[in-house]
Design a protein around this motif. Sequence first.
Motif, mmCIF file in Angstrom:
data_model
loop_
_atom_site.group_PDB
_atom_site.id
_atom_site.type_symbol
_atom_site.label_atom_id
_atom_site.label_comp_id
_atom_site.label_asym_id
_atom_site.label_seq_id
_atom_site.Cartn_x
_atom_site.Cartn_y
_atom_site.Cartn_z
ATOM 1 N N ALA A 147 -3.272 19.870 18.843
ATOM 2 C CA ALA A 147 -2.273 20.536 20.152
ATOM 3 C C ALA A 147 -0.942 19.742 20.041
ATOM 4 O O ALA A 147 -0.796 18.514 19.372
ATOM 5 N N VAL A 148 -0.164 20.136 20.707
ATOM 6 C CA VAL A 148 1.280 19.678 20.974
ATOM 7 C C VAL A 148 1.510 19.618 22.547
ATOM 8 O O VAL A 148 1.203 20.794 23.154
ATOM 9 N N ALA A 149 2.320 18.774 22.830
ATOM 10 C CA ALA A 149 2.823 18.717 24.271
ATOM 11 C C ALA A 149 4.318 18.831 24.255
ATOM 12 O O ALA A 149 4.995 17.966 23.636
ATOM 13 N N VAL A 169 -1.201 24.443 23.160
ATOM 14 C CA VAL A 169 0.056 23.883 23.514
ATOM 15 C C VAL A 169 0.101 23.584 25.124
ATOM 16 O O VAL A 169 -0.314 24.375 25.974
ATOM 17 N N LEU A 170 0.719 22.499 25.437
ATOM 18 C CA LEU A 170 0.837 21.969 26.893
ATOM 19 C C LEU A 170 2.541 22.050 26.972
ATOM 20 O O LEU A 170 3.085 21.229 26.176
ATOM 21 N N VAL A 171 2.976 22.800 27.832
ATOM 22 C CA VAL A 171 4.462 22.805 28.228
ATOM 23 C C VAL A 171 4.983 22.359 29.483
ATOM 24 O O VAL A 171 4.428 22.774 30.317
ATOM 25 N N GLU A 172 5.969 21.554 29.479
ATOM 26 C CA GLU A 172 6.761 21.039 30.810
ATOM 27 C C GLU A 172 6.899 22.372 31.609
ATOM 28 O O GLU A 172 7.490 23.183 31.169
ATOM 29 N N GLY A 231 -6.153 33.370 20.484
ATOM 30 C CA GLY A 231 -7.262 32.568 20.852
ATOM 31 C C GLY A 231 -6.958 30.950 21.087
ATOM 32 O O GLY A 231 -7.873 30.157 21.024
ATOM 33 N N LEU A 232 -5.814 30.724 21.681
ATOM 34 C CA LEU A 232 -5.253 29.112 21.659
ATOM 35 C C LEU A 232 -4.880 28.956 23.247
ATOM 36 O O LEU A 232 -4.615 29.775 24.098
ATOM 37 N N VAL A 233 -5.245 27.807 23.804
ATOM 38 C CA VAL A 233 -4.826 27.535 25.044
ATOM 39 C C VAL A 233 -3.201 27.296 25.261
ATOM 40 O O VAL A 233 -2.554 26.611 24.450
ATOM 41 N N LEU A 234 -2.820 27.666 26.284
ATOM 42 C CA LEU A 234 -1.181 27.663 26.719
ATOM 43 C C LEU A 234 -1.502 27.143 28.131
ATOM 44 O O LEU A 234 -2.017 27.833 29.025
ATOM 45 N N MET A 235 -0.967 25.683 28.235
ATOM 46 C CA MET A 235 -1.216 25.146 29.719
ATOM 47 C C MET A 235 0.137 24.844 30.173
ATOM 48 O O MET A 235 1.180 24.111 29.489
ATOM 49 N N ALA A 236 0.385 25.152 31.559
ATOM 50 C CA ALA A 236 1.649 24.655 32.160
ATOM 51 C C ALA A 236 1.526 23.361 32.420
ATOM 52 O O ALA A 236 0.460 23.006 33.222
ATOM 53 N N ASP A 237 2.452 22.434 32.443
ATOM 54 C CA ASP A 237 2.424 21.296 33.011
ATOM 55 C C ASP A 237 2.972 21.080 34.431
ATOM 56 O O ASP A 237 3.838 20.622 34.698
ATOM 57 N N GLU A 248 -4.096 8.836 38.092
ATOM 58 C CA GLU A 248 -2.825 9.294 37.959
ATOM 59 C C GLU A 248 -2.720 10.745 37.553
ATOM 60 O O GLU A 248 -3.758 10.974 37.051
ATOM 61 N N ALA A 249 -2.051 11.672 38.167
ATOM 62 C CA ALA A 249 -2.070 13.055 38.005
ATOM 63 C C ALA A 249 -2.003 13.593 36.516
ATOM 64 O O ALA A 249 -2.719 14.160 35.802
ATOM 65 N N LEU A 250 -0.890 12.709 35.847
ATOM 66 C CA LEU A 250 -1.081 13.148 34.455
ATOM 67 C C LEU A 250 -2.404 12.713 33.682
ATOM 68 O O LEU A 250 -2.573 13.530 32.794
ATOM 69 N N GLY A 251 -2.952 11.593 34.102
ATOM 70 C CA GLY A 251 -4.164 11.424 33.180
ATOM 71 C C GLY A 251 -5.421 12.530 33.511
ATOM 72 O O GLY A 251 -5.970 12.971 32.590
ATOM 73 N N ALA A 252 -5.174 12.856 34.715
ATOM 74 C CA ALA A 252 -6.228 14.205 34.841
ATOM 75 C C ALA A 252 -5.722 15.473 34.357
ATOM 76 O O ALA A 252 -6.575 16.097 33.811
ATOM 77 N N MET A 253 -4.502 15.575 34.119
ATOM 78 C CA MET A 253 -4.030 16.982 33.579
ATOM 79 C C MET A 253 -4.432 16.764 32.162
ATOM 80 O O MET A 253 -4.707 17.973 31.477
ATOM 81 N N VAL A 254 -3.967 15.583 31.376
ATOM 82 C CA VAL A 254 -4.380 15.596 29.891
ATOM 83 C C VAL A 254 -5.781 15.932 29.588
ATOM 84 O O VAL A 254 -6.297 16.400 28.644
ATOM 85 N N SER A 255 -6.735 15.369 30.611
ATOM 86 C CA SER A 255 -8.101 15.594 30.459
ATOM 87 C C SER A 255 -8.404 16.886 30.680
ATOM 88 O O SER A 255 -9.458 17.470 30.021
ATOM 89 N N GLU A 256 -7.896 17.621 31.454
ATOM 90 C CA GLU A 256 -7.905 19.136 31.787
ATOM 91 C C GLU A 256 -7.655 20.034 30.545
ATOM 92 O O GLU A 256 -8.288 20.981 30.046
ATOM 93 N N PHE A 257 -6.637 19.519 29.912
ATOM 94 C CA PHE A 257 -6.120 20.200 28.672
ATOM 95 C C PHE A 257 -7.028 20.087 27.613
ATOM 96 O O PHE A 257 -7.524 21.013 26.878
ATOM 97 N N ALA A 258 -7.757 18.672 27.281
ATOM 98 C CA ALA A 258 -8.749 18.545 26.499
ATOM 99 C C ALA A 258 -10.039 19.397 26.711
ATOM 100 O O ALA A 258 -10.586 20.079 25.737
ATOM 101 N N ALA A 259 -10.438 19.433 28.034
ATOM 102 C CA ALA A 259 -11.637 20.289 28.153
ATOM 103 C C ALA A 259 -11.326 21.484 28.233
ATOM 104 O O ALA A 259 -12.402 22.589 27.800
#
Length: 367
Positions: free
Chosen positions: A75-77, A99-102, A123-129, A300-311
């Motif tokens: 993945a890339v952020a 992809v995680l995108v700001e 079939g890929l995850v696209l996540m908004a930061d 920290e919100a960012l910590g929870a967010m990257v965990s959600e990205f992985a999940a």
Amino acid sequence: MTVSTTQARLRVAVIGAGYWGPNLARNFTASAFWDLVAICDLDADRAQGVADRVGGDVAVYSDVAAVLARPDIDAVAIATPARTHHALVLLALRAGKHVLVEKPLADNRDHGAEMVQEAAERGLVLMADHTYCYTPAVLKIRELIAAGSLGEILFIDSVRINLGLVQPDVDVFWDLAPHDLSIIDFVLPGGLRPEAVSAQGADPLGAGKACIGYLTIPLQNGAIAHVHVNWLSPTKIRQMVIGGTERTLVWDDLNPQQRLSVYDRGVDLTQQSIDGADAAASLVSYRLGDTWSPALPEHEALGAMVSEFAASIREGRAPRTDGEAGLRVLAVLEAASRSLTDHGLMSPVQSNIHGASTDADLVEVGR
């Protein structure tokens, strides 16, 4: 790309080492679910500085293509200016990367819709930061609204003002309002789906763009949301008031001792028939109850967010702040820009029909 559903850590690269990239790099490094393996920036020295700060075996690149060519990266952020998101996200998705995108998702809704569609087809995850959506306060707000603790929502009033940097490429709506819009979209059941919005702005500095803005968003069942953004305020305020038929919630993000307050106070209107006639008179009564402050966990919100990205990658599902959430925010921002040009007239909000994705569109990863 196929990722094992075992507990093996996912491998990620951060693209962009400016303001936000270092924060992402730090949280990926600290996460139990990720290995940060690369940082990419046009300024190789800046990327190296971030790599040195986070430590570990992190490769440094100035060429995005070289990063995306690595088959070992899952993945890339992306933490680059919004005008670059469309091209970079499409390159990453076509290289098989999640992809995680700001925020904002893209510089316009059409670009965002193409990104969402590309992710769904592959079939890929696209996540908004949408980082605020992972703060303990906003997660609690969402929980309270979902549980019906506030009753039916009547209004939302959000203020995000400070003496801030006048951005060179966007106005105050596109700079600050994505935070408020993503939060409103996250906490409202069904998300933020207005039919039209109205925006008014002012440019007292002569900067060539709105530096002060007021955005009005009609909601379902006669409710209304209002967002005030301002680069010129000498005081910093980050506050949201959400009023319901049962209770009213106040979120003060700058008050760490009591970020959330819930007021059992409000106005009740009862209708009574007069002399058996159909005419109705509204009787106003005021409810004055207790005030309480929900306990909030510390994380920290960012910590929870990257965990959600992985999940979301491991479980083959859409993340909580997926590309569709990013599209809903973009649709409101574009309507606000049109309204601003039309001197505050109501502007229709484009629905998210094109480029829509669902959990079913995401492959079962590693099954």
